[in-house]
Design a protein around this motif. Structure first.
Motif, PDB file in Angstrom:
ATOM      1  N   ALA A  52      57.222   1.546 -34.531  1.00 35.55           N
ATOM      2  CA  ALA A  52      56.746   2.940 -34.511  1.00 35.55           C
ATOM      3  C   ALA A  52      57.766   3.865 -35.171  1.00 35.55           C
ATOM      4  CB  ALA A  52      56.456   3.384 -33.079  1.00 35.55           C
ATOM      5  N   ALA A  53      59.045   3.617 -34.935  1.00 37.62           N
ATOM      6  CA  ALA A  53      60.079   4.416 -35.588  1.00 37.62           C
ATOM      7  C   ALA A  53      60.052   4.202 -37.095  1.00 37.62           C
ATOM      8  CB  ALA A  53      61.459   4.072 -35.020  1.00 37.62           C
ATOM      9  N   LEU A  54      59.847   2.963 -37.518  1.00 33.80           N
ATOM     10  CA  LEU A  54      59.729   2.685 -38.953  1.00 33.80           C
ATOM     11  C   LEU A  54      58.502   3.361 -39.554  1.00 33.80           C
ATOM     12  CD1 LEU A  54      60.718  -1.095 -39.175  1.00 33.80           C
ATOM     13  CD2 LEU A  54      61.980   0.857 -40.081  1.00 33.80           C
ATOM     14  N   LEU A  55      57.412   3.426 -38.789  1.00 32.95           N
ATOM     15  CA  LEU A  55      56.218   4.126 -39.273  1.00 32.95           C
ATOM     16  C   LEU A  55      56.535   5.587 -39.579  1.00 32.95           C
ATOM     17  CD1 LEU A  55      53.361   2.826 -36.970  1.00 32.95           C
ATOM     18  CD2 LEU A  55      53.362   2.795 -39.458  1.00 32.95           C
ATOM     19  N   HIS A  56      57.241   6.239 -38.677  1.00 33.73           N
ATOM     20  CA  HIS A  56      57.589   7.648 -38.899  1.00 33.73           C
ATOM     21  C   HIS A  56      58.508   7.795 -40.115  1.00 33.73           C
ATOM     22  CE1 HIS A  56      55.565   9.166 -35.399  1.00 33.73           C
ATOM     23  NE2 HIS A  56      56.165   8.275 -34.641  1.00 33.73           N
ATOM     24  N   LEU A  57      59.439   6.879 -40.265  1.00 35.49           N
ATOM     25  CA  LEU A  57      60.339   6.936 -41.419  1.00 35.49           C
ATOM     26  C   LEU A  57      59.564   6.743 -42.721  1.00 35.49           C
ATOM     27  CD1 LEU A  57      63.160   7.063 -42.692  1.00 35.49           C
ATOM     28  CD2 LEU A  57      63.381   4.608 -42.232  1.00 35.49           C
ATOM     29  N   LEU A  58      58.705   5.738 -42.780  1.00 34.92           N
ATOM     30  CA  LEU A  58      57.918   5.501 -44.002  1.00 34.92           C
ATOM     31  C   LEU A  58      56.995   6.677 -44.299  1.00 34.92           C
ATOM     32  CD1 LEU A  58      56.800   1.773 -44.205  1.00 34.92           C
ATOM     33  CD2 LEU A  58      57.933   3.131 -45.956  1.00 34.92           C
ATOM     34  N   ASP A  59      56.427   7.270 -43.259  1.00 32.72           N
ATOM     35  CA  ASP A  59      55.549   8.419 -43.448  1.00 32.72           C
ATOM     36  C   ASP A  59      56.308   9.563 -44.119  1.00 32.72           C
ATOM     37  OD1 ASP A  59      53.160   9.979 -43.110  1.00 32.72           O
ATOM     38  OD2 ASP A  59      54.131  10.946 -41.397  1.00 32.72           O
ATOM     39  N   ARG A  60      57.484   9.864 -43.619  1.00 34.44           N
ATOM     40  CA  ARG A  60      58.286  10.950 -44.206  1.00 34.44           C
ATOM     41  C   ARG A  60      58.739  10.620 -45.624  1.00 34.44           C
ATOM     42  NH1 ARG A  60      61.609  14.207 -39.706  1.00 34.44           N
ATOM     43  NH2 ARG A  60      59.774  14.727 -38.468  1.00 34.44           N
ATOM     44  N   ALA A  72      55.315   5.797 -56.788  1.00 30.71           N
ATOM     45  CA  ALA A  72      56.176   5.317 -55.699  1.00 30.71           C
ATOM     46  C   ALA A  72      55.670   5.834 -54.361  1.00 30.71           C
ATOM     47  CB  ALA A  72      57.621   5.743 -55.929  1.00 30.71           C
ATOM     48  N   GLY A  73      55.209   7.071 -54.308  1.00 33.09           N
ATOM     49  CA  GLY A  73      54.663   7.638 -53.080  1.00 33.09           C
ATOM     50  C   GLY A  73      53.440   6.881 -52.605  1.00 33.09           C
ATOM     51  N   ARG A  74      52.559   6.496 -53.543  1.00 30.79           N
ATOM     52  CA  ARG A  74      51.379   5.710 -53.173  1.00 30.79           C
ATOM     53  C   ARG A  74      51.776   4.348 -52.622  1.00 30.79           C
ATOM     54  NH1 ARG A  74      49.411   8.090 -57.779  1.00 30.79           N
ATOM     55  NH2 ARG A  74      49.856   6.262 -59.049  1.00 30.79           N
ATOM     56  N   LEU A  75      52.769   3.723 -53.241  1.00 25.51           N
ATOM     57  CA  LEU A  75      53.226   2.416 -52.746  1.00 25.51           C
ATOM     58  C   LEU A  75      53.842   2.533 -51.346  1.00 25.51           C
ATOM     59  CD1 LEU A  75      54.715   0.950 -56.026  1.00 25.51           C
ATOM     60  CD2 LEU A  75      52.690   0.129 -54.790  1.00 25.51           C
ATOM     61  N   LEU A  76      54.593   3.593 -51.120  1.00 26.88           N
ATOM     62  CA  LEU A  76      55.148   3.794 -49.779  1.00 26.88           C
ATOM     63  C   LEU A  76      54.038   4.070 -48.766  1.00 26.88           C
ATOM     64  CD1 LEU A  76      58.339   5.884 -50.588  1.00 26.88           C
ATOM     65  CD2 LEU A  76      58.231   3.519 -49.780  1.00 26.88           C
TER      66      LEU A  76
END
Length: 157
Positions: A52-60, A72-76
């Protein structure tokens, strides 16, 4: 054109978290053990919190990267969706595993509407609903249900 090498102290907390995951992975199957340790609910709860913490990091990261670097944004954003799928499977596995013998049926139930016993720790279900809210705000149901390329297993629930 290559990127400059990052300094050794770049992103120290993320580097420490990665080192902790590597250490834990090695500890699950020590060389002298006949079999690796089985997952239990506490283990999956901690893993779910990490995901869940990684989800928030990837989202940001996806949000910040998308305007200047759309590809790159689409891939992230795609990585975020795939990580959500993994987080969802860990949540489901949490509920499939038996609870501790001392826990009663109500304690084992998925009750996201109840507050956790000891703040600020969230229950797995509350954390999962909060993460799911963020994911669903930015992702279509079709994207969430698209299988990972090359992934051939099917869900049984």
């Amino acid at each position: 054109m290559t990127s400059p090498a990052p300094p050794e102290n770049a992103h120290p907390y993320l580097r420490a978290a990665s080192a902790g995951v590597r250490h834990h992975t090695r500890a699950l199957a020590p060389p002298d053990a006949a079999q690796p340790r089985l997952a239990d609910r506490q283990h999956l709860d901690a893993l779910h919190a990490h995901l869940a913490a990684l989800l928030h990091l990837l989202d940001r990261l996806a949000e910040a990267t998308r305007p200047p670097r759309p590809a790159a944004g689409r891939l992230l954003a795609t990585a975020h969706t795939r990580l959500w799928q993994a987080t969802n499977d860990v949540h489901n596995a949490f509920h499939v595993l038996p609870a501790d013998a001392s826990a009663d049926a109500e304690a084992r139930a998925c009750r996201p509407d109840q507050l956790p016993d000891e703040p600020p720790v969230l229950t797995t279900c509350q954390r999962h609903l909060a993460a799911g809210h963020v994911v669903r705000r930015k992702t279509t149901p079709a994207d969430l249900n698209t299988p990972v390329p090359g992934h051939t297993t099917t869900c049984s629930h």
